[in-house]
Design an enzyme around this catalytic site. Sequence first.
Site, PDB file in Angstrom:
ATOM      1  N   ASP A 196     -18.743  82.808  21.779  1.00 24.25           N
ATOM      2  CA  ASP A 196     -18.871  81.931  23.209  1.00 24.25           C
ATOM      3  C   ASP A 196     -20.087  82.612  24.156  1.00 24.25           C
ATOM      4  OD1 ASP A 196     -16.729  80.817  22.192  1.00 24.25           O
ATOM      5  OD2 ASP A 196     -15.511  80.924  23.875  1.00 24.25           O
ATOM      6  N   HIS A 247     -19.695  74.579  25.174  1.00 27.49           N
ATOM      7  CA  HIS A 247     -18.904  75.399  26.049  1.00 27.49           C
ATOM      8  C   HIS A 247     -19.492  74.947  27.461  1.00 27.49           C
ATOM      9  CE1 HIS A 247     -16.352  78.742  26.776  1.00 27.49           C
ATOM     10  NE2 HIS A 247     -17.341  79.533  27.180  1.00 27.49           N
ATOM     11  N   HIS A 251     -21.055  76.869  32.256  1.00 28.46           N
ATOM     12  CA  HIS A 251     -19.980  77.624  32.253  1.00 28.46           C
ATOM     13  C   HIS A 251     -19.096  77.602  33.600  1.00 28.46           C
ATOM     14  CE1 HIS A 251     -17.468  81.365  31.145  1.00 28.46           C
ATOM     15  NE2 HIS A 251     -17.967  80.879  29.786  1.00 28.46           N
ATOM     16  N   HIS A 341     -17.501  87.048  21.864  1.00 26.03           N
ATOM     17  CA  HIS A 341     -18.759  86.522  22.683  1.00 26.03           C
ATOM     18  C   HIS A 341     -19.994  87.172  22.471  1.00 26.03           C
ATOM     19  CE1 HIS A 341     -15.352  85.715  25.389  1.00 26.03           C
ATOM     20  NE2 HIS A 341     -15.877  84.897  25.999  1.00 26.03           N
TER      21      HIS A 341
END
Length: 386
Positions: A196, A247, A251, A341
């Site tokens: 991510d 995503h 964010h 991540h």
Amino acid sequence: MSRYEVQRPRRARVALPEAAAAALVALAALALVWQAFMRVGVTVDGARRTVTVGMAVADLLASGLSEARPGDLVALDGTVLLPGGGGRPLAEVDGAPAPPGHRLRGGERVRLIDGADVTERVISAERPIPIPVSVTGTGPLVRLASTGAVGVEAVRLGELSGQVVASETLQPAVPMTVVRVTPPPTGGKLVALTFDDGPWPESTERILDILAKEKVPATFFVVGKRVAKQPGLVRRMVREGHLVANHTEDHRVLTLADRNTVRRQIRQGANSIKAVTGKWPRWFRPPGGYLDPVVLDEARKANERLVLWSVDPQDWRRPRWKKLAAQVIEETEPGGVVLLHDGGGDRTATVKALLRIVPRLKRKGYRFVTLDELEAAERRAAAGEG
Ligand code: NI
């Protein structure tokens, strides 16, 4: 009436009253001027003051001769909504209440009392009760089992502050039921690696290098505005067989945003990906994994599938890489989705851990797949072909 009377000259008769009237007007004017300049003594809030005779009690405030203040407009809980928006100060002259227009002649004792606070009005309203979300299971794939329904409550609330003093549920809300599903093992032990918050300079590249060397695919949940900054990395993901997923655009925590923002964040994120890869992403993961009915609904309307994870070593907290690797290797089960991540900060530990995670899971018999493949395997299992 005789002719003489009619013909009597009028001038002599009216001359006197006209002179008297003129004199009266002059006198009145003089009296006004006299009054305007005549100063008298009064006591205001215990202090000796000199005022113009005939001054209204209310003017004592305007002239700063009294420090009494108006009250405030306050909310139901007493917090001030508008300073000075309450009642006017009240006046007492020689111990008796007096109206604001009461004129002073001199010698009076005047007391001005602070105005009272005024509390906002209480109104009645019906308003919706939001749909709560009930999540069952711990698997990575998110299935919507029932959409739920908005409830209705009757409330008594402050007209300006919205503070609720009483509420009664007229119709309870029905929770939305979300089931987190683990794909059943079919045709071997499958696991999906997900990364991510990228693309990110350096770390995304090093992770792609490792995946290329190990010949394993992964799914990257990229942030739209970062895609525009590093389109080359995103093109490389596609070229090397990885899946690019959504995503959001920048964010945001979507459960704190209004519906329009949620919609924009999902659709702009997807558009940023499409601008580079030519494809609308199929998968969506909300930042932080925060879900509510609006997020679920807007993702569905944008034709995006929701996914969370089954293994979360919290690599963004930067644990030691050995601990990070050990946790992923230990907790991975068939059909699992591992959350890591590649972006959002220093990912040295994640990169190092990945060098150990991939070979160890391979040795345990795992096959690495993208989310598309994981979902296809689950469908085959559900259809009895597994
Ligand atoms: Ni994130």
